[in-house]
Scaffold this motif. Sequence first.
Motif, PDB file in Angstrom:
ATOM      1  N   MET A 158      -6.122   6.992   0.096  1.00 45.86           N
ATOM      2  CA  MET A 158      -6.667   5.665   0.403  1.00 45.86           C
ATOM      3  C   MET A 158      -5.550   4.641   0.617  1.00 45.86           C
ATOM      4  SD  MET A 158      -9.917   5.962   0.591  1.00 45.86           S
ATOM      5  CE  MET A 158     -10.696   4.401   0.283  1.00 45.86           C
ATOM      6  N   ALA A 159      -4.527   4.676  -0.223  1.00 50.41           N
ATOM      7  CA  ALA A 159      -3.416   3.733  -0.053  1.00 50.41           C
ATOM      8  C   ALA A 159      -2.639   4.040   1.227  1.00 50.41           C
ATOM      9  CB  ALA A 159      -2.495   3.778  -1.269  1.00 50.41           C
TER      10      ALA A 159
ATOM     11  N   TYR B 213       0.828  -1.215   0.000  1.00 51.77           N
ATOM     12  CA  TYR B 213       0.000   0.000   0.000  1.00 51.77           C
ATOM     13  C   TYR B 213       0.859   1.260   0.000  1.00 51.77           C
ATOM     14  CZ  TYR B 213      -4.045  -2.968   0.970  1.00 51.77           C
ATOM     15  OH  TYR B 213      -5.037  -3.916   0.905  1.00 51.77           O
ATOM     16  N   ALA B 214       1.976   1.235   0.720  1.00 54.28           N
ATOM     17  CA  ALA B 214       2.894   2.382   0.694  1.00 54.28           C
ATOM     18  C   ALA B 214       3.464   2.553  -0.712  1.00 54.28           C
ATOM     19  CB  ALA B 214       4.002   2.191   1.721  1.00 54.28           C
ATOM     20  N   GLY B 215       3.766   1.446  -1.380  1.00 55.31           N
ATOM     21  CA  GLY B 215       4.249   1.513  -2.762  1.00 55.31           C
ATOM     22  C   GLY B 215       3.207   2.103  -3.698  1.00 55.31           C
ATOM     23  N   PHE B 216       1.939   1.725  -3.505  1.00 56.17           N
ATOM     24  CA  PHE B 216       0.861   2.325  -4.300  1.00 56.17           C
ATOM     25  C   PHE B 216       0.844   3.832  -4.082  1.00 56.17           C
ATOM     26  CE2 PHE B 216      -2.258  -1.560  -4.409  1.00 56.17           C
ATOM     27  CZ  PHE B 216      -1.361  -2.245  -5.195  1.00 56.17           C
TER      28      PHE B 216
ATOM     29  N   VAL C 197      -1.420   2.517   6.909  1.00 55.96           N
ATOM     30  CA  VAL C 197      -1.481   2.768   8.359  1.00 55.96           C
ATOM     31  C   VAL C 197      -2.298   1.678   9.055  1.00 55.96           C
ATOM     32  CG1 VAL C 197      -2.384   4.353  10.114  1.00 55.96           C
ATOM     33  CG2 VAL C 197      -1.109   5.245   8.166  1.00 55.96           C
ATOM     34  N   ILE C 198      -3.414   1.315   8.467  1.00 50.66           N
ATOM     35  CA  ILE C 198      -4.245   0.266   9.063  1.00 50.66           C
ATOM     36  C   ILE C 198      -3.509  -1.071   9.034  1.00 50.66           C
ATOM     37  CG2 ILE C 198      -6.400  -1.027   8.833  1.00 50.66           C
ATOM     38  CD1 ILE C 198      -7.646   1.608   7.762  1.00 50.66           C
ATOM     39  N   SER C 199      -2.718  -1.307   8.001  1.00 52.49           N
ATOM     40  CA  SER C 199      -1.922  -2.535   7.942  1.00 52.49           C
ATOM     41  C   SER C 199      -0.891  -2.573   9.062  1.00 52.49           C
ATOM     42  CB  SER C 199      -1.229  -2.657   6.586  1.00 52.49           C
ATOM     43  OG  SER C 199      -2.179  -2.785   5.557  1.00 52.49           O
ATOM     44  N   VAL C 200      -0.354  -1.413   9.431  1.00 50.98           N
ATOM     45  CA  VAL C 200       0.562  -1.349  10.578  1.00 50.98           C
ATOM     46  C   VAL C 200      -0.182  -1.747  11.852  1.00 50.98           C
ATOM     47  CG1 VAL C 200       1.950   0.208  12.015  1.00 50.98           C
ATOM     48  CG2 VAL C 200       2.120   0.333   9.533  1.00 50.98           C
ATOM     49  N   LEU C 201      -1.443  -1.375  11.955  1.00 50.37           N
ATOM     50  CA  LEU C 201      -2.253  -1.795  13.116  1.00 50.37           C
ATOM     51  C   LEU C 201      -2.395  -3.316  13.147  1.00 50.37           C
ATOM     52  CD1 LEU C 201      -5.118   0.867  13.165  1.00 50.37           C
ATOM     53  CD2 LEU C 201      -3.132   0.712  14.693  1.00 50.37           C
TER      54      LEU C 201
END
Length: 169
Positions: free
Chosen positions: A137-138, A115-118, A143-147
Amino acid sequence: MSGGTEPGRAPQQEPPEGSVRPTSRRLLVAIAVLGVAIGVTLVKAVQAGGGVGPAVSWLTLVAWLFLAALLFVAARNTHQRIQVRRERMEPSRAVFLLMIGKASAFVGALCTGVYAGFALSFVQAMGFSGPRNRVIMAGAAAVISVLVVTAGLLLERACRIPEDPDETP
């Protein structure tokens, strides 16, 4: 590095037979960096083929938030049960929760990077509303993936067997 330890650091003990090492933070960072490379490459490949780069939907954000919430609840309940109340847990259940925590940390780290790459792929065109929305959105998904990673690590940690205070070496 073989033999000895770094100055100021205690030697690491090998985990007892049949135990699992805690997830390495370095490995998670490496997986996230790999994810960034995958995300940027995917966007460039799609755009080079004449397509429009992938976008993250609201449903994706909601699903990731739901997963993070479930993992946090599982981590809290497991911590209360094993660490605080010192209850025994069926070994197969403990191993299941441990593996869910580890897998969530790994997948969350990879998705954080993707997502960071997007988001990084669309940063240069932020002046336009379409790319700006894709970056937002990405970025939110990252950030949510870090959660999810955090909750997975907490669940893994909650599964540790507490030291027995009555036991002397």
